[in-house]
Design a protein around this motif. Structure first.
Motif, short mmCIF file in Angstrom:
data_model
loop_
_atom_site.label_atom_id
_atom_site.label_comp_id
_atom_site.label_asym_id
_atom_site.label_seq_id
_atom_site.Cartn_x
_atom_site.Cartn_y
_atom_site.Cartn_z
N VAL A 105 31.75 28.90 53.17
CA VAL A 105 32.49 30.16 53.33
C VAL A 105 33.62 30.14 52.30
O VAL A 105 34.42 29.19 52.27
CB VAL A 105 33.08 30.27 54.76
CG1 VAL A 105 34.03 31.47 54.86
CG2 VAL A 105 31.96 30.39 55.80
N VAL A 122 37.15 31.39 51.00
CA VAL A 122 38.34 31.95 51.65
C VAL A 122 39.29 32.46 50.55
O VAL A 122 39.78 31.67 49.74
CB VAL A 122 39.04 30.88 52.51
CG1 VAL A 122 40.26 31.48 53.22
CG2 VAL A 122 38.07 30.29 53.53
N LYS A 156 45.89 31.62 54.08
CA LYS A 156 44.55 31.03 54.00
C LYS A 156 44.52 29.61 54.56
O LYS A 156 43.68 29.27 55.39
CB LYS A 156 44.06 31.00 52.53
CG LYS A 156 44.01 32.38 51.88
CD LYS A 156 43.54 32.33 50.45
CE LYS A 156 44.49 31.62 49.49
NZ LYS A 156 45.78 32.30 49.31
N CYS A 207 42.65 28.25 57.82
CA CYS A 207 41.59 27.24 57.63
C CYS A 207 41.78 26.07 58.59
O CYS A 207 40.81 25.56 59.16
CB CYS A 207 41.57 26.75 56.18
SG CYS A 207 40.80 27.93 55.05
N ILE A 217 40.41 27.12 61.84
CA ILE A 217 38.94 27.19 61.82
C ILE A 217 38.34 25.78 61.93
O ILE A 217 37.36 25.56 62.65
CB ILE A 217 38.43 27.89 60.52
CG1 ILE A 217 38.97 29.32 60.44
CG2 ILE A 217 36.91 27.89 60.47
CD1 ILE A 217 38.84 29.98 59.07
N PHE A 233 34.46 22.86 60.60
CA PHE A 233 34.24 22.98 59.15
C PHE A 233 35.06 21.91 58.44
O PHE A 233 36.04 21.41 59.00
CB PHE A 233 34.70 24.35 58.65
CG PHE A 233 33.66 25.43 58.70
CD1 PHE A 233 33.04 25.87 57.56
CD2 PHE A 233 33.30 26.00 59.92
CE1 PHE A 233 32.08 26.87 57.60
CE2 PHE A 233 32.34 27.00 59.97
CZ PHE A 233 31.73 27.43 58.82
N HIS A 277 37.61 21.63 55.41
CA HIS A 277 38.45 22.53 54.61
C HIS A 277 38.69 21.93 53.23
O HIS A 277 39.29 20.86 53.12
CB HIS A 277 39.79 22.76 55.34
CG HIS A 277 40.78 23.55 54.55
ND1 HIS A 277 42.15 23.41 54.71
CD2 HIS A 277 40.62 24.49 53.59
CE1 HIS A 277 42.77 24.23 53.89
NE2 HIS A 277 41.87 24.90 53.20
N ARG A 307 29.35 21.93 56.62
CA ARG A 307 29.98 23.26 56.66
C ARG A 307 31.30 23.20 55.91
O ARG A 307 32.15 22.38 56.27
CB ARG A 307 30.32 23.64 58.10
CG ARG A 307 29.17 23.92 59.00
CD ARG A 307 29.74 24.15 60.40
NE ARG A 307 28.71 24.61 61.30
CZ ARG A 307 28.93 24.96 62.56
NH1 ARG A 307 30.16 24.92 63.06
NH2 ARG A 307 27.96 25.37 63.32
N LEU A 337 34.75 25.23 54.19
CA LEU A 337 35.61 26.35 53.84
C LEU A 337 36.13 26.05 52.45
O LEU A 337 36.83 25.05 52.25
CB LEU A 337 36.81 26.41 54.80
CG LEU A 337 36.51 26.63 56.26
CD1 LEU A 337 37.76 26.35 57.10
CD2 LEU A 337 36.00 28.05 56.50
N ASP A 356 38.60 27.12 49.98
CA ASP A 356 39.82 27.94 50.05
C ASP A 356 40.40 28.13 48.64
O ASP A 356 40.64 27.17 47.92
CB ASP A 356 40.78 27.16 50.99
CG ASP A 356 42.19 27.68 51.01
OD1 ASP A 356 42.47 28.71 50.38
OD2 ASP A 356 43.02 27.03 51.67
#
Ligand SMILES: Nc1ncnc2c1ncn2[C@@H]1O[C@H](COP(=O)(O)OP(=O)(O)OP(=O)(O)O)[C@@H](O)[C@H]1O
Ligand SMILES: Nc1ccn([C@H]2C[C@H](O)[C@@H](COP(=O)(O)O)O2)c(=O)n1
Length: 256
Positions: free
Chosen positions: A68, A70, A78, A82, A85, A91, A93, A145, A147, A149
């Motif tokens: 994903v 960001v 952000k 994160c 999340i 996830f 990060h 998974r 993120l 950013d």
């Protein structure tokens, strides 16, 4: 999960400043022929493309890692979101800015000074550096998974990702934290005053970062929006309220 097949040294033209050998931690699984370990940026990319046709760069377990992106203005929140999340949805990060700051501080880094100049001036570091840091961090995490950013932040970032990473990952959506400029400025200055230690949490750098965001990052967000891939979040309320919206987006997209 990522598994590197091979470790072959490679080089890149250091961002238009002559030829430079990539530092150790960038020398990972990309398939560069040892015979070509000194090359121009153009050759680097063309070698990369040729190599891509020869064999896969990774042996991966069944599914591709999910990514994903960001995005949002400086200080939109952000990083704050994160962290939430990560707690809720497991996830990993990866902040492009954090990875660049880490590389800047790494003893012996060939790119330290260059990164500092880009960051201080609110400019975007060339993707060859950033994407390699991201790829290494993904491989080292053992997670599936991510993120990502603060990336892709401009066309160069997006093109570099598409060359190096898009085939190996499954981009899910872009989480866009929409926040008014004056709120972003206030948050960054507040972060600076609370001792962030960041060389760019000051008005002079912020003006440049905002200009770069408006000129270079917003068109990328627009591009993803036109492709129907943006989940827009109003980032102006307090962090818990913002997270309620974020959580709704992840649940609606099948994450538990
Ligand atoms: N919803 C919010 N309301 C008020 N303050 C917030 C909110 N979200 C984050 N902040 C604060 O604003 C500052 C910037 O937040 P954060 O570091 O998460 O932003 P960012 O988008 O990751 O910034 P950058 O792009 O500059 O790294 C921090 O001091 C954080 O505590
Ligand atoms: N893709 C990226 C992300 C970040 N940078 C540099 C330039 C930014 O101003 C700085 C700080 O990033 P942040 O922590 O605010 O996300 O890092 C970059 O060059 N390329």
């Amino acid at each position: 999960m990522w598994r590197a097949i091979t470790r072959i040294p490679k080089t890149l033209d250091s961002l238009g400043q002559g030829v430079a050998v990539l530092p150790q931690q960038f020398q990972h699984s990309q398939l560069y022929n040892n015979n070509h370990n000194i090359c121009s940026k153009t050759n680097y990319l063309s070698l990369h493309n040729q190599a891509s046709l020869i064999r896969p760069k990774y042996r991966m377990s069944s599914a591709k890692p999910k990514v994903v992106f960001v995005l949002g203005g400086p200080g939109a929140g952000k990083g704050t979101q994160c962290s939430k999340i990560v707690e809720r949805f497991q996830f990993e990060h990866l902040s492009a800015g954090d990875l660049l700051r880490e590389e800047r501080s790494r003893e012996g880094s060939e790119y330290g000074q260059l990164i500092e100049e880009y960051i201080r001036n609110g400019k975007i570091v060339p993707v060859e550096v950033t994407c390699s840091l991201l790829e290494n961090a993904m491989k080292n995490s053992g997670k599936s998974r991510f993120l990502i950013d603060g990336f892709p932040r401009n066309q160069d970032n997006l093109d570099g990702w598409n060359r190096q990473m898009s085939d190996k990952t499954e981009m899910q959506f872009v989480l866009f934290f929409d926040c008014a400029e004056d709120v972003c400025v206030k948050r960054c200055l507040g972060r600076g005053q609370s001792g962030s230690g960041r060389s760019d949490d000051n008005m002079e750098s912020l003006k440049k970062r905002i200009q770069t965001y408006n000129n270079d990052s917003l068109p990328i967000i627009k591009y993803f929006e036109n492709a129907g891939q943006v989940k827009r979040i109003d980032a102006s309320p307090d962090a818990d309220k913002v997270f309620q919206e974020v959580e709704r987006v992840f649940l609606a997209n099948g994450f538990q």
